[in-house]
Structure formats: C-alpha cells, structure tokens
Design an enzyme around this catalytic site. Structure first.
Site, PDB file in Angstrom:
ATOM      1  N   HIS A 128      -8.623  12.457  -5.578  1.00  0.00           N
ATOM      2  CA  HIS A 128      -7.816  13.452  -6.283  1.00  0.00           C
ATOM      3  C   HIS A 128      -8.677  14.465  -7.016  1.00  0.00           C
ATOM      4  CE1 HIS A 128      -4.232  11.147  -5.303  1.00  0.00           C
ATOM      5  NE2 HIS A 128      -5.043  10.108  -5.448  1.00  0.00           N
ATOM      6  N   GLU A 188     -32.129   2.984 -13.718  1.00  0.00           N
ATOM      7  CA  GLU A 188     -33.145   2.383 -14.592  1.00  0.00           C
ATOM      8  C   GLU A 188     -34.341   1.831 -13.830  1.00  0.00           C
ATOM      9  OE1 GLU A 188     -31.580   0.151 -18.160  1.00  0.00           O
ATOM     10  OE2 GLU A 188     -29.676   0.531 -17.165  1.00  0.00           O
ATOM     11  N   LYS A 227     -33.998   5.477 -28.411  1.00  0.00           N
ATOM     12  CA  LYS A 227     -33.652   4.490 -29.449  1.00  0.00           C
ATOM     13  C   LYS A 227     -34.563   4.670 -30.664  1.00  0.00           C
ATOM     14  CE  LYS A 227     -31.461   0.949 -26.593  1.00  0.00           C
ATOM     15  NZ  LYS A 227     -31.311  -0.446 -26.260  1.00  0.00           N
TER      16      LYS A 227
HETATM   17  C1  F6R Z   1     -32.459  -2.023 -20.417  1.00  0.00           C
HETATM   18  C2  F6R Z   1     -31.028  -1.920 -20.259  1.00  0.00           C
HETATM   19  C3  F6R Z   1     -30.249  -1.052 -21.195  1.00  0.00           C
HETATM   20  C4  F6R Z   1     -29.789  -1.871 -22.422  1.00  0.00           C
HETATM   21  C5  F6R Z   1     -29.000  -1.007 -23.403  1.00  0.00           C
HETATM   22  C6  F6R Z   1     -28.398  -1.788 -24.560  1.00  0.00           C
HETATM   23  O1  F6R Z   1     -32.964  -2.981 -19.527  1.00  0.00           O
HETATM   24  O2  F6R Z   1     -30.483  -2.506 -19.379  1.00  0.00           O
HETATM   25  O3  F6R Z   1     -29.156  -0.510 -20.504  1.00  0.00           O
HETATM   26  O4  F6R Z   1     -28.993  -2.935 -21.988  1.00  0.00           O
HETATM   27  O5  F6R Z   1     -29.817   0.004 -23.898  1.00  0.00           O
HETATM   28  O6  F6R Z   1     -29.358  -2.587 -25.175  1.00  0.00           O
HETATM   29  P1  F6R Z   1     -29.038  -4.141 -25.426  1.00  0.00           P
HETATM   30  O7  F6R Z   1     -28.782  -4.712 -24.062  1.00  0.00           O
HETATM   31  O8  F6R Z   1     -30.278  -4.682 -26.044  1.00  0.00           O
HETATM   32  O9  F6R Z   1     -27.855  -4.178 -26.317  1.00  0.00           O
END
Ligand code: F6R
Length: 329
Positions: free
Chosen positions: A228, A212, A323
C-alpha cells in the site's frame, strides 16, 4: 573478546539455557509490556508476535499513554548492559504508574535497581554483544511471558535443535551454505527483506544484524502493508541506484494463502531493475523455531557480508560513540 562467529555458535545453548531457567516468582498479571532497545528489544517483538495473551513491545523512552490503563500489566524491562537510557526511563515510568516490574539484564543499573527494589530479576550470562545474546534475552522474555500464562509452549527446545542443525558443528551446516549464497548476491548492495507475520520479526532481525555486523543499510518491507506504499517508493530511482538493491523474501509455509500470493508481485514491483536475491523458508513447527530458523540464516549472511567487506562484525563504534555522547556508561 570472542569472535562474532563464536558468539553465534552459542545460540543453540542459549536457547537451552533459557528453556531450563528457573523463573522467579512473578506478580499476578494479565498483560505484559516488554521494554528494550536494539538487541535487547527484539525479544519483546518476538514475544508480542507469538504470545497467546496480550503482550506488547515498547521501544523508546517512558511508556505508552495507555500502559497504566491495561488490566494488571507487568513491565518486563530488558537490557543486556543494564544501562540503556530509554529502558531505564521506561522502568521509571512504570514505577511512577505503580505497575509491576520484572527485569532481564546482564548487569548494570537495571540489575542493581531490581536487586535493591526486590523486583523479579533474570540475570543473563554476560560477555557477549547484546545482539549475540538473542537466545538468552529472547528466551528469558518468553519464559517470563509463559510464567505469566500469556504463552503456553515457548518452542525453545525445538529452536535449539533446529539452530544447531542449521549452524553445524564447525559452522559448516546447511544454513551456512544458504547464507553464503545469499550473501554473495547481496554483497555491495542495500538489502530489502520482505516478510509477513512471524517472518517479519525475523526480517527485522536480519535488518539489524546486517546493519550492526556488516555495517550496511538494510530495510524491512512488511507484507501486506508494503503493498500500500513501498511498492511505489522505488520507481523513480535511477536504474544504476536500483541495481544496488537486493531483495530477500522470508517465507513461512504457515503463512495464509492470501499473503503467499502477494510475494511474487510485491518483490517484482519493489525491485524492478533491482536484484531478487532469493527466498528463505522457515523450518520447524513452533512459531519460535520458525522465527529462529529464518533469523539464524540472516545472522550467518551478515557475518559473511562483514567478512567479504573486510569489516569487524563485533565492533559497533557508532553506537558506542553515540551512547558516550549522551552520557551513558
Ligand atoms: C549491540 C546491540 C545494540 C544494543 C542496544 C541496547 O550489540 O545489539 O543494539 O542492544 O544499544 O543496549 P542494551 O542491549 O545493552 O540495552
């Protein structure tokens, strides 16, 4: 928006915040399932690894089929945005199964639901990227697991002190120098992080931070399982491709001797023709401090990799686009 460097510098204070947190009244429970994704899910992995009682991490839609047969289980739903589809679906499944629910959120639908339903809620300070809120989120989950009497000592205090020392006052601590050296060896490469036990949780954090922050592929090889399967899995790659792989081992003095003796032959076989970039040893005595001491080096290395690659460590355009495509707010 804060820089990712500034966010990482708040980690020690995040652990301190969690250490001082007043825990809401909790339902009686003898086991916990911690649900969350990405930066909000790793706290569940940490808790499942260091708890003394039955604590499970779940990452995905709904709940595992066995969830409702666990004796007195509580579902701890964790989402920094409060809007993550999979986590909200786990909450829905928990409601349907009549399980107790506790929420850890920085706002969003999860906070609203918890307030409306009167579920215990820990609200974490907002304004960060979820992955940069590691100390708040992991710390809150650990305090809840402690409140459920599934963990005795969280180790948050020691994690704060150690992380502070490693980062240094102006991001110039010993951890920064080690991370810079490792990042130099990993630049332009695919990273494989080898670890076992508490170090494999830290290895997973390294992987996600390199993905990320540095926008680069990274993979975890967990020992002894990798012995393994994975050690066979790199041999047919041409040597040019193998040279693009850099291996880092995360080690822990508390690792059993029979695990320790696997690292050298495993990384040698994994990386024939590739680069063994280095080893990082855990510091501290509590399991959390040892995880935190390994994880923070990965955080700093990922920032150095991002800087050297000329990418913005904060932006997560692909995650946000996906998203949006799926209709998440
Ligand atoms: C972004 C990040 C992502 C979010 C994931 C879930 O910085 O770390 O991995 O954590 O998309 O979103 P949340 O944390 O808002 O439930």
């Amino acid at each position: 928006m804060m820089t990712m460097e500034a966010m990482i510098q708040t980690l020690p204070d995040q652990y301190r915040w969690a250490d001082r947190l007043s825990i809401p009244d909790l339902p009686p429970a003898r086991s916990a399932i911690v649900c969350g994704m990405g930066g909000s899910g790793i706290g569940g992995q940490v808790a499942a690894t260091i708890a003394e009682g039955p604590v499970f991490s779940h990452k995905g839609y709904g709940l595992p089929a066995w969830a409702s047969s666990l004796p007195d289980a509580v579902v701890i739903a964790t989402s920094y945005s409060g809007n993550t589809e999979e986590t909200l679906s786990a909450v829905e499944a928990a409601r349907e199964a009549g399980l107790h629910i506790v929420a850890v959120a920085g706002g969003g639908q999860l906070s609203e639901l918890a307030l409306a339903q009167n579920w215990p809620l820990v609200e974490v300070p907002g304004g960060l990227q979820p992955r940069a809120a590691f100390g708040y989120l992991t710390g809150a989950v650990l305090r809840l697991v402690q409140g459920l009497e599934l963990l005795d000592d969280t180790g948050l205090d020691e994690a704060a002190t150690l992380t502070d020392e490693l980062i240094g006052a102006d991001l110039d601590g010993p951890g920064r120098h080690l991370a810079d050296d490792l990042a130099e060896g990993l630049a332009g490469k695919i990273t494989v992080i080898a670890g076992s036990g508490i170090a494999s949780v830290a290895a997973y954090r390294w992987k996600t931070q390199i993905n990320e922050n540095a926008k680069t592929p990274a993979f975890v090889a967990t020992l002894p399982e990798a012995d393994h399967n994975e050690i066979e899995g790199w041999s047919t790659l041409g040597s040019a491709l193998r040279r693009t792989v850099g291996v880092v081992s995360l080690r822990d003095e508390a690792e059993p001797e029979r695990i320790g003796r696997r690292f050298e032959p495993t990384t040698r076989l994994l990386s024939e023709g590739a680069t063994i970039v280095g080893e990082v040893w855990a510091q501290g005595s509590s399991p959390l401090a040892r995880i935190a001491s390994l994880a923070v080096i990965g955080d700093l290395a990922s920032l150095r990799l991002a800087r050297d690659a000329g990418v913005d460590p904060v932006a997560v355009d692909a995650i946000q686009e996906l998203k949006r495509t799926l209709g998440e707010p």
